[in-house]
Design an enzyme around this catalytic site. Structure first.
Site, PDB file in Angstrom:
ATOM      1  N   ASN A  75       0.032   3.399   9.775  1.00  0.00           N
ATOM      2  CA  ASN A  75      -0.548   2.068   9.583  1.00  0.00           C
ATOM      3  C   ASN A  75      -1.561   1.819  10.705  1.00  0.00           C
ATOM      4  O   ASN A  75      -1.182   1.680  11.867  1.00  0.00           O
ATOM      5  CB  ASN A  75       0.592   1.047   9.625  1.00  0.00           C
ATOM      6  CG  ASN A  75       0.121  -0.384   9.453  1.00  0.00           C
ATOM      7  OD1 ASN A  75      -1.066  -0.683   9.565  1.00  0.00           O
ATOM      8  ND2 ASN A  75       1.055  -1.278   9.203  1.00  0.00           N
ATOM      9  N   CYS A 132      -3.833  -7.065   9.870  1.00  0.00           N
ATOM     10  CA  CYS A 132      -4.044  -5.993   8.876  1.00  0.00           C
ATOM     11  C   CYS A 132      -4.892  -6.443   7.692  1.00  0.00           C
ATOM     12  O   CYS A 132      -5.326  -5.619   6.889  1.00  0.00           O
ATOM     13  CB  CYS A 132      -2.708  -5.451   8.395  1.00  0.00           C
ATOM     14  SG  CYS A 132      -1.659  -4.909   9.745  1.00  0.00           S
ATOM     15  N   HIS A 174      -3.866  -2.000   1.833  1.00  0.00           N
ATOM     16  CA  HIS A 174      -3.560  -1.740   3.242  1.00  0.00           C
ATOM     17  C   HIS A 174      -2.500  -0.641   3.300  1.00  0.00           C
ATOM     18  O   HIS A 174      -1.508  -0.684   2.566  1.00  0.00           O
ATOM     19  CB  HIS A 174      -3.047  -3.034   3.893  1.00  0.00           C
ATOM     20  CG  HIS A 174      -2.483  -2.825   5.248  1.00  0.00           C
ATOM     21  ND1 HIS A 174      -3.117  -2.055   6.204  1.00  0.00           N
ATOM     22  CD2 HIS A 174      -1.328  -3.276   5.824  1.00  0.00           C
ATOM     23  CE1 HIS A 174      -2.383  -2.041   7.299  1.00  0.00           C
ATOM     24  NE2 HIS A 174      -1.285  -2.768   7.095  1.00  0.00           N
TER      25      HIS A 174
END
Ligand code: UT7
Length: 329
Positions: free
Chosen positions: A286, A123, A256
Site C-alpha cells: 500500500n 490514500c 487504491h
C-alpha cells in the site's frame, strides 16, 4: 485546441518511480523476528495479497520520488516541464511541514511561477488531486497540469506493530493532464467523513521544537476494511451515474492498492470480471496516494491499458476519505 469548443481535461502521459530496495514478506518477517515481532509470508499473502514492497533509501525525499515519476510522465506526454502551469502533489509524507512538496518539485523541475500545492487526503489524495486538476482545467484556470502521488510511508511505520508495518511501501506515480476538446475525465465524486479520523491516523505534530503525539501510523484495520468495501461501490456507482455510463462501460478498475480482498470485492459488486481489475498491490504494497498512479503507469507501460479505454479510479483512506474518477484514457 479549438477555444470555442467544449473544454475537457485528458491524461496525456503517465510515469512512476519505485525505490530500488525491494523487501519481500520473508525479508520483512526475518527483520521483525529480530525484534520479537511474529509474522509470515503466508499470513500477509492470505490477508492482503501483498508479496513485496519497496522502501526508499534514507537519503530519498518525497519530492525526489515525485520528480522521477513526473519526468517520466512529461516524457510520455511529450510535454516540456516549462509548459506546466499547475502542480498538485498528493502526499501524507511531505519533505517538510512547509513549504509544500509541490513547491519543492517545481523547483527541482527547474520551473517557476505556476500554481503548486499539496493535496492531503491520505490514500484518496490522487483522486482528489485529479478531480481538482480537472475542474481547474475545465474552468480555464490551468491548461497543463502535473498530478503526482508520492509517498515514503516506511518512515511512518511502527515496526513493532505487525498489524500495520507489513502493509505499506514507498513509491510515486504521476500523470500529465491537459486541456482538450475531447474527454478525458468524464466525472468524479469525492467524499469525507471526519467522524472516523481516529481509525487511520498519524496523530503527531510539531510543537515548540518537539514532536507532540505519536509520529507513527495507527490503524484499526478491520474498521477501515468494512468502511472501504461499502464506500467504494457507492462512489463508483455515483460517478458512473454523473457520467451517464454503466458498469458495463468500465474497461479497467484501478482501486487504491491496499488489500486484494477489498479490491476484488469492489470489482464483484460492480459485476466486473476480475481480469478487468488492475492489481499491483502484490509487488508495491500500500503506497497510499501513490498507489493509483503507480498502478496506472504499470498497466499503461505493460500495454494492458490502451488509448480510448474507460478507466474507473477509486481512492479510500484516512480522514475517512474516499472518491472516484471515471475517464476515457
Ligand atoms: O490505505 C488505507 C486503507 N487501508 C486499508 O484498506 C486496510 C484495511 N484493512 C485491512 O486490509 C485488513 O483489516 C488487515 C490486512 C489490516 C488485517 O486483516 P484482517 O483480516 O482484518 O485481520 P485482523 O485484523 O482481524 O487480524 C486477524 C488475526 C489477529 O489474530 P487473532 O486476534 O485472530 O489471534 C491478528 O493479531 O491476525 C493477526 N495478525 C497477524 N498475524 C500475523 C495481524 N497482523 C498480523 C501479521 N502477521 N502481520
Amino acid at each position: 485546441m479549438n477555444l470555442t469548443a467544449p473544454r475537457f481535461a485528458r491524461i496525456t502521459g503517465t510515469g512512476s518511480h519505485l525505490p530500488a530496495r525491494r523487501v519481500t514478506n520473508d525479508d520483512l518477517a526475518r527483520q521483525l523476528a529480530e525484534r520479537g515481532v511474529e509474522t509470515s509470508d503466508a499470513w500477509i499473502v492470505e490477508r492482503t495479497g501483498i508479496r513485496a514492497r519497496h522502501f526508499a533509501a534514507d537519503t530519498d525525499t518525497c519530492s525526489d520520488l515525485a520528480v522521477r515519476a513526473a519526468r517520466q510522465a512529461l516524457d510520455a506526454a511529450g510535454v516540456s516541464a516549462a509548459d506546466i502551469d499547475l502542480i498538485i502533489v498528493a502526499t501524507s509524507t511531505p519533505d517538510m511541514v512547509f513549504p509544500s512538496t509541490a513547491c519543492i518539485v517545481q523547483q527541482k523541475l527547474g520551473i517557476h511561477g505556476c500554481a503548486a500545492f499539496d493535496m492531503q487526503a491520505v490514500c484518496s489524495g490522487f483522486v482528489y488531486g485529479l478531480s481538482v486538476a480537472d475542474s481547474m482545467i475545465r474552468s480555464g484556470a490551468a491548461s497543463k497540469a502535473l498530478v503526482i502521488g508520492s509517498e515514503i510511508f516506511s518512515r511512518l511505520l511502527d515496526f513493532n506493530d505487525r498489524t500495520t508495518c507489513v502493509l505499506f511501501g514507498d513509491g510515486a506515480g504521476a500523470v500529465v493532464v491537459e486541456a482538450s476538446n475531447t474527454p478525458g475525465i468524464l466525472a468524479s465524486d469525492l467524499h469525507a467523513d471526519g467522524r472516523h479520523v481516529e481509525i487511520l491516523c498519524t496523530p503527531g505534530t510539531v510543537s515548540g521544537g518537539q514532536i507532540s503525539g505519536s509520529p507513527l501510523l495507527q490503524m484499526d484495520g478491520p474498521a477501515v476494511f468494512k468502511l472501504a468495501v461499502g464506500v467504494l461501490e457507492e462512489a463508483a456507482r455515483s460517478t458512473l451515474k454523473k457520467a451517464g455510463r454503466t458498469d458495463a462501460d468500465i474497461d479497467w478498475l484501478i482501486p487504491h492498492q491496499a488489500n486484494i480482498r477489498i479490491m476484488q470485492s469492489t470489482a464483484r459488486k460492480l459485476k466486473l470480471p476480475l481480469d478487468k481489475l488492475i492489481a499491483t498491490v502484490d509487488e508495491h504494497g500500500n503506497t497510499s496516494a501513490a498507489s493509483i498512479p503507480l498502478a496506472l503507469d504499470v498497466a499503461v507501460r505493460s500495454g494492458k491499458i490502451q488509448r480510448g479505454d474507460t478507466l474507473m479510479l477509486e481512492g479510500v483512506g484516512g480522514g475517512f476519505t474516499w472518491g472516484a474518477v471515471l475517464l476515457d484514457f
